[in-house]
Write a protein that holds these residues in place. Structure first.
Motif, mmCIF file in Angstrom:
data_model
loop_
_atom_site.group_PDB
_atom_site.id
_atom_site.type_symbol
_atom_site.label_atom_id
_atom_site.label_comp_id
_atom_site.label_asym_id
_atom_site.label_seq_id
_atom_site.Cartn_x
_atom_site.Cartn_y
_atom_site.Cartn_z
ATOM 1 N N VAL A 155 0.838 -1.198 0.000
ATOM 2 C CA VAL A 155 0.000 0.000 0.000
ATOM 3 C C VAL A 155 0.877 1.255 0.000
ATOM 4 N N ARG A 156 1.931 1.263 0.806
ATOM 5 C CA ARG A 156 2.842 2.416 0.824
ATOM 6 C C ARG A 156 3.510 2.635 -0.524
ATOM 7 N N ARG A 157 3.958 1.555 -1.154
ATOM 8 C CA ARG A 157 4.575 1.678 -2.484
ATOM 9 C C ARG A 157 3.557 2.224 -3.494
ATOM 10 N N HIS A 158 2.336 1.748 -3.430
ATOM 11 C CA HIS A 158 1.292 2.213 -4.360
ATOM 12 C C HIS A 158 1.003 3.699 -4.135
ATOM 13 N N ARG A 159 0.921 4.130 -2.903
ATOM 14 C CA ARG A 159 0.624 5.535 -2.617
ATOM 15 C C ARG A 159 1.744 6.469 -3.042
ATOM 16 N N THR A 160 2.987 6.002 -2.955
ATOM 17 C CA THR A 160 4.095 6.864 -3.356
ATOM 18 C C THR A 160 4.179 6.999 -4.866
#
Length: 171
Positions: free
Chosen positions: A164-169
């Motif tokens: 999720v963090r990778r997708h948001r960045t």
């Protein structure tokens, strides 16, 4: 006879204790039973604190900055812990190896089992298969027992959080 009865379960036991430290001695003993250790331990008042020291020493191996440093730390622990290997047949488990003397305390047994198991795990599966979870801010220990040797996270939850963090960045 099992060829490597100590590797996987001993390292998983150490990680379980490191990642979720039991509040008392009985919690430690319960974890040993959960992984299949059947022998009784003498009940000593210092067991809880001394097993914590065993786990803290083991965490120094986990956190070592290089393979040679990891090996050096583990060799020091092995030298103080393991006895000569011996064939035993107890509790209807079948013949297997013990790397400890009979009649030892819980901390002594766990040091021997965890050190030997860690050495077997790292030498048979790879020195990279013991590390901290890569999902920030998690610091749990990851014991990589996967087939491909690429486990980065301690749990599905941490893997999902990192994704999720990778997708948001990116977005």
């Amino acid at each position: 006879m099992q060829l490597n009865p100590y590797g996987e379960y001993a390292v998983l036991l150490a990680a379980s204790l490191a990642n979720d430290w039991p509040s008392d001695r009985s919690g430690i003993e319960e974890r040993t039973r959960d992984v299949g250790m059947t022998m009784p331990f003498p009940d000593l008042p210092s067991d809880h604190a001394q097993v914590r020291a065993v786990i803290d020493d083991w965490l120094a191996v986990v956190d070592a900055p290089s393979d040679p440093q990891r090996a050096l730390l583990l060799n020091v622990q092995l030298a103080t812990a393991a006895a000569y290997p011996r064939l035993v047949d107890h509790d209807n488990e079948g013949w297997h190896l013990h790397y400890r003397d009979d009649g030892q305390s819980m901390p002594q047994v766990l040091r021997s089992v965890i050190c030997t198991g860690t050495a077997l795990h790292l030498t048979t599966r790879g020195m990279h298969r013991l590390h901290r979870c890569e999902a920030d801010p998690c610091v749990n220990v990851v014991v990589d027992i996967t087939r491909n040797g690429r486990q980065k996270y301690c749990s599905v939850r941490c893997a999902n959080r990192a994704a999720v963090r990778r997708h948001r960045t990116r977005g």
